[in-house]
Scaffold this motif. Structure first.
Motif, PDB file in Angstrom:
ATOM      1  N   LYS A 169      40.800 111.379 -69.574  1.00  0.00           N
ATOM      2  CA  LYS A 169      40.186 110.057 -69.462  1.00  0.00           C
ATOM      3  C   LYS A 169      40.801 109.044 -70.420  1.00  0.00           C
ATOM      4  N   GLU A 170      40.646 107.780 -70.056  1.00  0.00           N
ATOM      5  CA  GLU A 170      41.140 106.677 -70.872  1.00  0.00           C
ATOM      6  C   GLU A 170      40.127 105.536 -70.805  1.00  0.00           C
ATOM      7  N   PRO A 171      40.076 104.683 -71.837  1.00  0.00           N
ATOM      8  CA  PRO A 171      39.094 103.581 -71.839  1.00  0.00           C
ATOM      9  C   PRO A 171      39.378 102.572 -70.739  1.00  0.00           C
ATOM     10  N   ILE A 172      38.322 102.047 -70.110  1.00  0.00           N
ATOM     11  CA  ILE A 172      38.514 101.123 -68.989  1.00  0.00           C
ATOM     12  C   ILE A 172      38.991  99.749 -69.442  1.00  0.00           C
ATOM     13  N   ASP A 233      49.033 102.749 -68.531  1.00  0.00           N
ATOM     14  CA  ASP A 233      50.498 102.720 -68.519  1.00  0.00           C
ATOM     15  C   ASP A 233      51.024 101.781 -67.438  1.00  0.00           C
ATOM     16  N   ARG A 234      50.399 101.811 -66.274  1.00  0.00           N
ATOM     17  CA  ARG A 234      50.846 100.963 -65.169  1.00  0.00           C
ATOM     18  C   ARG A 234      50.656  99.485 -65.527  1.00  0.00           C
ATOM     19  N   ALA A 235      49.512  99.172 -66.134  1.00  0.00           N
ATOM     20  CA  ALA A 235      49.270  97.787 -66.537  1.00  0.00           C
ATOM     21  C   ALA A 235      50.269  97.350 -67.604  1.00  0.00           C
ATOM     22  N   ARG A 236      50.596  98.243 -68.504  1.00  0.00           N
ATOM     23  CA  ARG A 236      51.545  97.902 -69.565  1.00  0.00           C
ATOM     24  C   ARG A 236      52.942  97.636 -69.014  1.00  0.00           C
ATOM     25  N   ILE A 237      53.309  98.345 -67.952  1.00  0.00           N
ATOM     26  CA  ILE A 237      54.603  98.075 -67.310  1.00  0.00           C
ATOM     27  C   ILE A 237      54.649  96.634 -66.817  1.00  0.00           C
ATOM     28  N   ALA A 238      53.552  96.188 -66.193  1.00  0.00           N
ATOM     29  CA  ALA A 238      53.473  94.809 -65.712  1.00  0.00           C
ATOM     30  C   ALA A 238      53.479  93.821 -66.882  1.00  0.00           C
ATOM     31  N   MET A 308      37.751  98.527 -63.242  1.00  0.00           N
ATOM     32  CA  MET A 308      39.061  99.108 -62.943  1.00  0.00           C
ATOM     33  C   MET A 308      39.973  98.994 -64.160  1.00  0.00           C
ATOM     34  N   THR A 309      40.408 100.143 -64.635  1.00  0.00           N
ATOM     35  CA  THR A 309      41.232 100.200 -65.840  1.00  0.00           C
ATOM     36  C   THR A 309      42.491  99.358 -65.706  1.00  0.00           C
ATOM     37  N   GLY A 310      43.149  99.478 -64.569  1.00  0.00           N
ATOM     38  CA  GLY A 310      44.393  98.741 -64.352  1.00  0.00           C
ATOM     39  C   GLY A 310      44.208  97.242 -64.359  1.00  0.00           C
ATOM     40  N   PHE A 311      43.012  96.773 -64.024  1.00  0.00           N
ATOM     41  CA  PHE A 311      42.700  95.338 -64.096  1.00  0.00           C
ATOM     42  C   PHE A 311      42.435  94.906 -65.545  1.00  0.00           C
ATOM     43  N   ASN A 312      41.573  95.669 -66.210  1.00  0.00           N
ATOM     44  CA  ASN A 312      41.105  95.259 -67.531  1.00  0.00           C
ATOM     45  C   ASN A 312      42.186  95.312 -68.607  1.00  0.00           C
ATOM     46  N   TRP A 313      43.207  96.126 -68.391  1.00  0.00           N
ATOM     47  CA  TRP A 313      44.303  96.212 -69.358  1.00  0.00           C
ATOM     48  C   TRP A 313      45.454  95.263 -69.004  1.00  0.00           C
ATOM     49  N   SER A 314      45.367  94.642 -67.852  1.00  0.00           N
ATOM     50  CA  SER A 314      46.451  93.754 -67.426  1.00  0.00           C
ATOM     51  C   SER A 314      46.353  92.402 -68.113  1.00  0.00           C
ATOM     52  N   LYS A 315      47.490  91.896 -68.573  1.00  0.00           N
ATOM     53  CA  LYS A 315      47.558  90.569 -69.177  1.00  0.00           C
ATOM     54  C   LYS A 315      48.255  89.575 -68.256  1.00  0.00           C
ATOM     55  N   VAL A 316      48.512  90.027 -67.039  1.00  0.00           N
ATOM     56  CA  VAL A 316      49.120  89.157 -66.030  1.00  0.00           C
ATOM     57  C   VAL A 316      48.240  89.201 -64.775  1.00  0.00           C
TER      58      VAL A 316
END
Length: 369
Positions: A169-172, A233-238, A308-316
């Motif tokens: 698991k990872e934080p959302i 990780d996916r959000a960080r790539i973006a 959604m984790t990928g949303f909340n970690w996205s800065k774009v």
């Protein structure tokens, strides 16, 4: 002459043999030379696997034409852009070789492409002659307004899931105590038995190809199924790519096998998503509209998601597209059709391009890490 053929004189017989040999040799050389000039016959070409048929390209869009040529094992080349009142912009108006001719694999198929009815070069005379004069140097691609230019614009495409399930698991969101599984594995086609991770990668690659043809720089979060990357990780790539849009490709699943349709998810407004909320919402609306207009499938609308984790970690700006239900037998078969995947890719890439054209290149959200 008849006496020469019937003679028993050794000298005459030798002359006869030499003469006949010369005649046969001359005929053989002439036939061989004629075949060399003519080349292989149609019959030979049909039998030779190194020969392929040139596809018909006139009237087709440049992207479709290029795909047809390359699928046939040939090379696609644009000779020049020309003025055309008949064919829309970026449609093929002529080709060499002509269609249905057999040529060797790897041969070039050269086309002229329409720049539209208002496409002009440096002067009207040169432009008018371009239609008929094939010896002119290639004309430049139709000019694009600086605001609408796509060269160098950055989009990150994220094919959902992967072969390896990761139940850690990872934080959302940054600093959140709420944890969520990194990669639960995705859904599976009811009929096709194709896993979601294979479907999403196939569609994502088609989107990438279409965007790259328009000059967009595309970064993929993954290009194979054998990876191990979570949603952070996916959000960080973006984020690292300074993407102008982060597009996540998924497929849906439901216990109700009759449920079908397309939806586009975007981040709900919360403590993490405020800087990207407006543009994410804008992108979701544009892409969802493009998808429904192109596919004619059931419209499930746009949906705001807070967890959604990928949303909340996205800065774009970010959206997630649920392309259909793999648990619906009919939709599963449709989703795994290459032709329908092309329609999805066109709709999504058209939506992305329209979103990019809404904002000039300088108007980007580049938050620091």
């Amino acid at each position: 002459m008849l006496d020469l053929f019937l003679t028993k004189n050794p000298k005459h017989q030798a002359i006869l043999i030499v003469t006949a040999s010369l005649i046969l040799l001359t005929i053989t050389v002439l036939l061989g030379y004629a075949f060399f000039l003519k080349g292989p016959t149609k019959h030979d070409a049909k039998k030779d696997k190194n020969f392929v048929t040139v596809p018909a390209l006139v009237g087709k869009g440049m992207y479709v034409a290029k795909k047809k040529v390359e699928s046939a094992g040939l090379k696609f080349e644009v000779d020049q852009w020309v003025n055309s009142k008949v064919y829309p912009i970026k449609h093929v108006i002529s080709q060499k070789p002509l269609p249905n001719i057999k040529v060797k694999k790897g041969s070039r198929v050269i086309v002229n492409v329409s720049g539209g009815k208002d496409y002009y070069s440096e002067n009207a005379i040169r432009q008018q002659s371009a239609v008929n004069n094939e010896n002119l140097k290639p004309l430049p691609e139709p000019p694009i307004q600086p605001r609408l230019a796509l060269i160098g614009r950055v989009v990150v495409i994220d094919p959902g899931h992967q072969r390896k399930t990761d139940l850690t698991k990872e934080p959302i969101g940054p600093g959140s105590k709420i944890m969520k599984v990194k990669n639960p594995g995705g859904t599976l086609g009811t009929v096709s038995k194709v896993p979601e991770y294979e479907l999403t990668l196939s569609i994502a690659k088609k989107i990438r190809e279409r965007l790259q043809m328009r000059g967009v720089k595309v970064v993929m979060t993954r290009e194979s199924n054998d990876v191990d990357i979570g949603n952070i990780d996916r959000a960080r790539i973006a984020n690292n790519a300074k993407a102008e849009l982060f597009v996540r490709i998924h497929a849906n699943g439901d216990s109700n096998a009759e449920k079908s349709g397309i939806s586009t998810l975007y981040p709900a407004l919360n403590e993490w998503t405020a800087p990207i909320y407006d543009k994410s919402l804008k992108a979701a609306k544009i892409i969802q509209k493009s998808l429904i207009e192109t596919t004619k499938q059931n419209d499930l609308g746009i949906v705001a998601r807070n967890n959604m984790t990928g949303f909340n970690w996205s800065k774009v700006p970010v959206v997630l597209i649920e392309t259909g239900f793999m648990t619906n037998p009919k939709e599963d078969v449709l989703l795994n059709s290459p032709n329908y995947q092309d329609h999805l890719a066109k709709a999504i890439s058209d939506g992305i391009i329209k979103f990019l054209q809404t904002y000039p290149p300088r108007d980007r959200i580049f938050n620091s890490q």
